[in-house]
Design an enzyme around this catalytic site. Structure first.
Site, mmCIF file in Angstrom:
data_model
loop_
_atom_site.group_PDB
_atom_site.id
_atom_site.type_symbol
_atom_site.label_atom_id
_atom_site.label_comp_id
_atom_site.label_asym_id
_atom_site.label_seq_id
_atom_site.Cartn_x
_atom_site.Cartn_y
_atom_site.Cartn_z
ATOM 1 N N CYS A 48 82.343 53.566 42.201
ATOM 2 C CA CYS A 48 82.632 53.373 40.782
ATOM 3 C C CYS A 48 82.479 51.889 40.449
ATOM 4 C CB CYS A 48 84.048 53.850 40.474
ATOM 5 S SG CYS A 48 84.551 53.566 38.756
ATOM 6 N N CYS A 97 85.752 59.229 36.984
ATOM 7 C CA CYS A 97 86.354 58.680 38.192
ATOM 8 C C CYS A 97 87.845 59.008 38.142
ATOM 9 C CB CYS A 97 86.149 57.164 38.253
ATOM 10 S SG CYS A 97 87.016 56.383 39.648
ATOM 11 N N CYS A 100 90.239 55.583 37.972
ATOM 12 C CA CYS A 100 90.350 54.714 36.792
ATOM 13 C C CYS A 100 89.996 55.412 35.483
ATOM 14 C CB CYS A 100 89.503 53.457 36.960
ATOM 15 S SG CYS A 100 87.720 53.751 36.947
ATOM 16 N N HIS A 103 84.132 57.159 32.553
ATOM 17 C CA HIS A 103 83.092 58.168 32.317
ATOM 18 C C HIS A 103 81.909 57.829 33.206
ATOM 19 C CE1 HIS A 103 80.276 60.777 30.177
ATOM 20 N NE2 HIS A 103 79.457 59.737 30.129
ATOM 21 N N HIS A 106 77.613 63.602 33.528
ATOM 22 C CA HIS A 106 77.904 65.033 33.372
ATOM 23 C C HIS A 106 77.424 65.790 34.600
ATOM 24 C CE1 HIS A 106 78.077 63.579 29.220
ATOM 25 N NE2 HIS A 106 78.964 64.539 29.060
ATOM 26 N N CYS A 120 74.652 64.339 37.068
ATOM 27 C CA CYS A 120 73.733 63.451 36.357
ATOM 28 C C CYS A 120 74.550 62.223 35.943
ATOM 29 C CB CYS A 120 73.180 64.206 35.152
ATOM 30 S SG CYS A 120 71.906 63.325 34.261
#
Length: 144
Positions: A48, A97, A100, A103, A106, A120
């Protein structure tokens, strides 16, 4: 959802690039075929970009032809969560994630076996920690 990492909006803005903030905190997306990782194939772990949680592995990455990095499974399932997304006049499954709340992209049910999934993911939301890459201590991940 309880998050391990909580920051104010100002702290997220200071920690992320404008594109990362737009994607990860405002649920935006980058244009297809424009992100750093859509066509890179080095070995390693995709983490992330906000908190460093391990999300995806290079051996699970494949070319879905969609213009974003695509993976058929998560590296550590507990670090990735999903939520219903009804934006843009359609229903999709958002990937976040767990640590945290960032975003990531999808997930779709049109991927390869064995899972049939296609995560994706926006390049702006991940960082490749390449295998053999040295961390600030001078050790490779394999040496730790």
């Amino acid at each position: 959802m309880s998050r391990k990492i909580k920051k104010s909006d100002a702290e997220w803005r200071a920690a992320l690039t404008p594109m990362q903030y737009h994607v990860m905190r405002e649920k935006g997306t980058e244009r297809a075929f424009s992100g750093e990782y859509w066509n890179r194939w080095e070995d390693g772990t995709y983490t992330c970009a906000s908190c460093g949680a391990p999300l995806f592995r290079s051996e699970h990455k494949y070319d879905a032809g969609c213009g974003w990095p695509s993976f058929w499974t998560a590296a550590e399932a507990q670090n990735v969560e999903t939520a219903d997304d009804h934006s843009h006049f359609m229903h999709r499954t958002e990937v976040l994630c767990h640590q945290c709340g960032a975003h990531l992209g999808h997930v779709f049910e049109d991927g390869p076996q064995p899972t049939g999934l296609r995560y994706c993911i926006n390049s702006a939301s991940i960082h490749l920690d390449a295998d053999g890459e040295k961390d600030p201590s001078g050790e490779t991940r394999e040496e730790r």
